[in-house]
Design an enzyme around this catalytic site. Structure first.
Site, PDB file in Angstrom:
ATOM      1  N   LYS A 154       0.847  -1.188   0.000  1.00 59.07           N
ATOM      2  CA  LYS A 154       0.000   0.000   0.000  1.00 59.07           C
ATOM      3  C   LYS A 154       0.886   1.243   0.000  1.00 59.07           C
ATOM      4  O   LYS A 154       1.525   1.557   1.003  1.00 59.07           O
ATOM      5  CB  LYS A 154      -0.910   0.038   1.232  1.00 59.07           C
ATOM      6  CG  LYS A 154      -1.963   1.122   1.118  1.00 59.07           C
ATOM      7  CD  LYS A 154      -2.438   1.646   2.452  1.00 59.07           C
ATOM      8  CE  LYS A 154      -1.719   2.873   2.919  1.00 59.07           C
ATOM      9  NZ  LYS A 154      -1.897   4.087   2.125  1.00 59.07           N
ATOM     10  N   GLU A 229       9.643   0.871  10.810  1.00 61.99           N
ATOM     11  CA  GLU A 229      10.633   1.931  10.559  1.00 61.99           C
ATOM     12  C   GLU A 229       9.901   3.242  10.823  1.00 61.99           C
ATOM     13  O   GLU A 229       9.012   3.617  10.057  1.00 61.99           O
ATOM     14  CB  GLU A 229      11.112   1.886   9.099  1.00 61.99           C
ATOM     15  CG  GLU A 229      11.878   0.639   8.731  1.00 61.99           C
ATOM     16  CD  GLU A 229      13.323   0.638   9.212  1.00 61.99           C
ATOM     17  OE1 GLU A 229      13.706   1.538   9.981  1.00 61.99           O
ATOM     18  OE2 GLU A 229      14.057  -0.276   8.819  1.00 61.99           O
ATOM     19  N   GLU A 356       9.685  15.585  15.866  1.00 59.47           N
ATOM     20  CA  GLU A 356      10.087  15.449  14.465  1.00 59.47           C
ATOM     21  C   GLU A 356       9.310  16.482  13.635  1.00 59.47           C
ATOM     22  O   GLU A 356       8.089  16.477  13.621  1.00 59.47           O
ATOM     23  CB  GLU A 356       9.761  14.038  13.976  1.00 59.47           C
ATOM     24  CG  GLU A 356      10.237  13.777  12.574  1.00 59.47           C
ATOM     25  CD  GLU A 356       9.897  12.370  12.085  1.00 59.47           C
ATOM     26  OE1 GLU A 356       8.776  11.892  12.351  1.00 59.47           O
ATOM     27  OE2 GLU A 356      10.750  11.767  11.420  1.00 59.47           O
TER      28      GLU A 356
END
Ligand code: TAP
Length: 455
Positions: A154, A229, A356
């Protein structure tokens, strides 16, 4: 039927409208992948290797087309997009050697011997983020196929075009129907179904830590295999004894590459206090010379952000009273542009320092000595990447061992190579991709005892 219109991030003009797979279509794709599994794992290793090499060769002849799609659909500079398409070829080529090397062990035991086999786990669900649509697709897809798994991938809703084309190339290269399927659609529909469907035996997820946590919980319900990840907040640690000119000249590329939309972005620069002024002066010139603009031009180094919503998110880290030390340039007019932005001095509880950003925003923080540099670098829930600049080899090794992160570079900002392992410490992930052992993560070890006792 639900659709998604891909916009060119540099112009805001529509590039393509893509049908989003429904829940039923996702189930059908998973069923096809499950049905294809037995035949794919039975393909002789040498033949599976040849098919992967044909796939790599076909990607090679389409590098220019794939790069063009990434420029239009993701806003990546053409030079980077060519490298990314080439990475798909190289990763396929590298793992085409794996089918013939899935070697088990022979273990002597009393009365016989044990042998181990690497059995493919079955159907793999591969969930890809929008920032590097091609490389990250290949990092999961190639070793999984090499190990004898079938794959349903996907792509991110915003960036499906190159993955869809790579899916077509797989069929053209001769991979049997159902072995590798690209299914564009929403994370909440297609992605979630891959996690929930019992026929999917492993999930490879790259994306935010937040979504990764919910995927991990979903996989736990079925004890489903999982590689994660996730996000990063990496440090670029610059000691006074380093080649400061080189550290400053490369620092923009360590964080502004892909407009900062990079999990490995060294978005916290830590500089030894005795050289911080000199570093800032060199860094200012380096940031000013980053070429930001039309991604179709070979000279462009940084393109736009992926979307208007993401630009708003990035801008939220730089409120009007933010300590902006200096900025690079960015075009005005249409496109989701945001200039390279350097914040200093920052408070250590500033969101721009702790979270982040996933955009071209970097903070600069001084440190006194090695111990403080390591402490500051490790004061984050993340641990994906980072760099160390020093001319002292002993210090380079000491600090590299002390920084809690999966991938580090010394006197360089380059730490991702497909033939070395890649992945995160702490909340940056679980498991490793790439490197020679990656196909093993798509297999289960089967242990068989063979009796040698006389009847
Ligand atoms: P996410 O929002 O987490 O999305 C990643 C993928 O997950 C997309 O395909 C998304 O689909 C899908 N998804 C969303 N919700 C889901 C759900 N409930 N179930 C299953 N799938 C779901 O991340 P992003 O914004 O695309 O990517 C940026 C993040 O990825 C950053 O944190 C970055 O650090 C991280 N990242 C990490 C790495 C490595 S190697 N560590 C590499 C690149 C990026 P939609 O597209 O439909 O939302």
């Amino acid at each position: 039927m639900s659709t998604f219109t891909v916009l060119n991030p540099a112009t805001e003009e529509p590039v393509a409208t893509v049908a989003q797979a429904s829940l039923e279509e996702t189930d059908e794709a998973i069923a096809r992948a499950a049905a294809a599994s037995a035949a794919w794992r039975a393909v002789a290793p040498g033949d599976r290797a040849r098919l992967l090499r044909s796939f790599a060769a076909l990607v090679d002849t389409h590098v220019e087309e794939l790069a063009g799609l990434e420029v239009a659909g993701s806003g990546h500079p053409i030079g980077a997009a060519r490298w990314e398409a080439g990475q798909v070829r190289d990763v396929l080529q590298y793992y085409s050697a794996a089918p013939e090397r899935l070697i088990g062990k022979q273990i002597p035991v009393p009365g016989g011997l044990n042998v181990t086999f690497h059995e493919p786990v079955g159907v793999v669900g591969l969930i890809v983020p929008w920032n590097f649509p091609m490389p990250i697709l290949s990092w999961g897809m190639a070793p999984a196929l090499a190990a004898g798994c079938t794959v349903v991938a996907k792509p991110a809703e915003a960036t499906p075009l190159t993955a869809m084309r790579i899916g077509q190339l797989a069929l053209e290269a001769g991979l049997p129907e159902g072995v590798f399927t690209v299914l564009p659609g929403k994370g909440s529909v297609v992605g979630q179904r891959l996690v929930d469907h019992p026929s999917v035996r492993k999930i490879v997820f790259t994306g935010s830590t937040e979504v990764g946590q919910s995927i991990m919980a979903g996989c736990a319900r079925q004890v489903k295999r999982l590689t994660l990840e996730l996000g990063g907040k990496s440090a670029n640690i610059i000691f006074a004894d380093c080649d400061l000119e080189r550290a400053a000249a490369t620092a923009p590329y360590a964080v502004f590459d892909n407009a900062g939309q990079d999990c490995c972005a060294r978005s916290r620069i830590l500089v030894q206090a005795s050289v911080v002024d000199k570093f800032m002066s060199l860094f200012e010139s380096a940031v000013a010379s980053v070429s930001v603009g039309d991604p179709a031009l070979a000279s462009t180094e940084m393109g736009p952000l992926i979307s208007a919503a993401h630009r708003d998110h990035v801008a939220s880290f730089v409120p009007p009273d933010a300590p902006v030390a200096f900025r690079g340039s960015a075009p005005s007019g249409p496109g989701f542009w945001y200039p390279p932005t350097v914040l200093a001095p920052v408070r250590l509880d500033d969101r721009a320092y702790t979270e982040e950003v996933f955009g071209p925003v970097v903070t600069v923080t001084p440190f006194a000595d090695e111990a403080e540099a390591v402490a500051i670098a490790n004061d984050t829930p993340y641990g994906l990447s980072g760099s160390i600049w020093t001319s002292d080899v002993g210090r380079a090794i000491r600090v590299a061992r002390a920084v809690e992160t999966g991938n580090l570079s010394v006197n360089s900002h380059s730490s991702v190579r497909y033939w070395t392992p890649f992945g995160g410490f702490k909340q940056s992930g679980l498991g490793r991709e790439l490197g020679p052992d990656a196909p093993d993560a798509f297999t289960e070890t089967k242990n068989v005892f063979i009796s040698t006792t006389e009847a």
